[in-house]
Design an enzyme around this catalytic site. Structure first.
Site, PDB file in Angstrom:
ATOM      1  CE1 TYR A  46      -8.262   2.557  -4.404  1.00 16.25           C
ATOM      2  CE2 TYR A  46      -9.473   3.063  -6.411  1.00 16.25           C
ATOM      3  CZ  TYR A  46      -8.600   3.438  -5.414  1.00 16.25           C
ATOM      4  OH  TYR A  46      -8.060   4.698  -5.429  1.00 16.25           O
ATOM      5  CG  ASP A  48      -1.048   6.138  -5.083  1.00 14.95           C
ATOM      6  OD1 ASP A  48      -1.350   6.740  -4.039  1.00 14.95           O
ATOM      7  OD2 ASP A  48      -1.496   5.019  -5.380  1.00 14.95           O
ATOM      8  N   GLY A  88       0.807  -1.215   0.000  1.00 10.12           N
ATOM      9  CA  GLY A  88       0.000   0.000   0.000  1.00 10.12           C
ATOM     10  C   GLY A  88       0.837   1.260   0.000  1.00 10.12           C
TER      11      GLY A  88
END
Length: 409
Positions: free
Chosen positions: A241, A184, A131
């Site tokens: 997700y 990210d 993660g």
């Protein structure tokens, strides 16, 4: 490793091109989870742990990839064959970046062929499946490499880095098929040493509006962020997700909103934020939607509250916000796991000021805000808790705000 897989420069398709190395960091998100794809706010930092890419361009449009994490195998395609749904495996994250950059150039009237084929060898110390955005680190290292060899000059400015981040997001969403948000890649390309990146994920924002650097000097306060890798591997392409993203988008649509960010902003500017949220929740058709929306709206509020504490120099007071974030992710968004909950609780009992899961969830890592001289003691307590529960041994690292993607000197 590069020479083993692809030979020396004498064997190159383009022998005059020098082999060079670029790298990009993983990230840890301090707060603001599952808010990026809801046009919200998040607060990541770049990790010192990086993915390295040795890359040499080719003239024939072929892409060949080798990885220290998959020894002996070479992934291969041609740029002409790269498109959404057309390639698979880990190489899709790499070739997808080249595809997205070519798409960007074509859309702006430039020649997409300046982005060449290439041979590349990859090695990484970003824990895989933890993660901590190992996939984004890979994409972003490739993005700055291709930017460099193609002479695009995008990495030289924050606005250009925002463009590279968009290309990496397209690679992950459209080519690799992982429906993540943009936090990210933005963190890996745009975060700075000693700072957290306050990222505003509303679409269409100018780069000067979409990111702010917030000083984050824990050392001066005698604190540290301990990352606890449960080693319960998470997967973002297994449907969970995407299911939550779909629920949020459907809820926003049913409320007549472009995104849940609009509801978060309305609550924040209201004299009665909780009441404003409750009125909206009452309009939703089911309890699952209500809980998902409640998490997103309150989490965006927690990002704002944490940033305000940082700006006031009150970093030692952010622990309760971390705790509240974890409770919301566990109960309302339902993306925690037994391992994450055990790590968070053990860290708090051992004296952490606050702790929460970080990243997409369903496994992966948690973070704990600890006194710097207590980091090892907290880690020991988490190890002992995992042993009692019969889990495998967790991993640990310290999250120090570090440098963004770039060439390796």
């Amino acid at each position: 490793m590069f020479a083993e897989a692809f030979g020396t420069s004498d064997d190159s398709d383009s022998p005059g091109d020098e082999l060079r190395v670029w790298s990009a960091p993983g990230r840890v998100n301090l707060i603001g989870e599952h808010t990026d794809y809801n046009a919200g706010l998040c607060l990541p930092i770049a990790l010192p742990h990086r993915t390295y890419v040795a890359l040499r361009p080719r003239t024939d449009g072929v892409v060949r990839l080798a990885s220290a994490q998959a020894p002996g195998a070479v992934w291969e395609t041609t740029l002409d064959d790269v498109a959404p749904g057309a390639v698979s495996g880990w190489g899709a994250y790499v070739a997808g970046v080249a595809w997205a950059l070519r798409e960007h150039l074509a859309a702006t009237g430039a020649d997409p062929a300046v982005v060449p084929g290439f041979d590349a060898a990859v090695d990484s110390c970003v824990p895989f499946g933890a993660g901590l955005s190992s996939s984004a680190a890979l994409e972003c290292a490739v993005a700055v490499a291709l930017d460099d060899v193609a002479g695009l000059g995008l990495a030289a400015s924050d606005a250009g880095r925002a463009t590279l981040a968009t290309a990496c997001i397209r690679a992950e969403n459209e080519v690799a098929g992982a429906p993540t948000g943009g936090m990210d890649q933005s963190a890996s390309l745009r975060a700075q040493v000693g700072h957290a990146l306050l990222l505003d994920c509303r679409p269409g924002l100018d780069p000067t509006q979409s990111a702010e650097q917030e000083p984050f000097d824990l050392g001066a306060a005698g604190l540290a962020v301990l990352v606890m890798d449960t080693r319960a591997e998470h997967q973002l392409v297994d449907g969970q997700y995407a299911q939550r993203r779909d629920t949020c988008e459907a809820a926003a649509q049913s409320l007549g909103l472009a995104s849940l960010r609009e509801l978060a902003d309305a609550a924040a500017s209201s004299d009665d934020p909780a009441g404003t949220l409750d009125v909206a929740l009452d309009k939703l058709p089911d309890d699952v939607s209500r809980r998902r929306v409640r998490h997103v709206v309150t989490e965006i509020g927690r990002v704002r509250d944490l940033v305000a504490l940082l700006q006031d120099g009150r970093v030692d007071e952010i622990g309760p916000l971390l705790n509240a974030s974890h409770a919301s992710l566990r109960d309302d968004y339902e993306v925690s796991s037994v391992e994450l909950d055990v790590a968070v609780e053990a860290a708090r009992v051992a004296g952490a000021l606050g702790a929460r899961m970080t990243g997409g969830g369903f496994g992966g890592s948690a973070i704990a805000l600890v006194a710097a001289d207590r980091a090892e003691a907290v880690a020991d307590a988490v190890r002992a808790a995992f042993e009692r529960e019969g889990f495998g041994a967790p991993g640990f690292l310290l999250a120090v705000p570090s440098a963004p993607a770039g060439a390796v000197a």
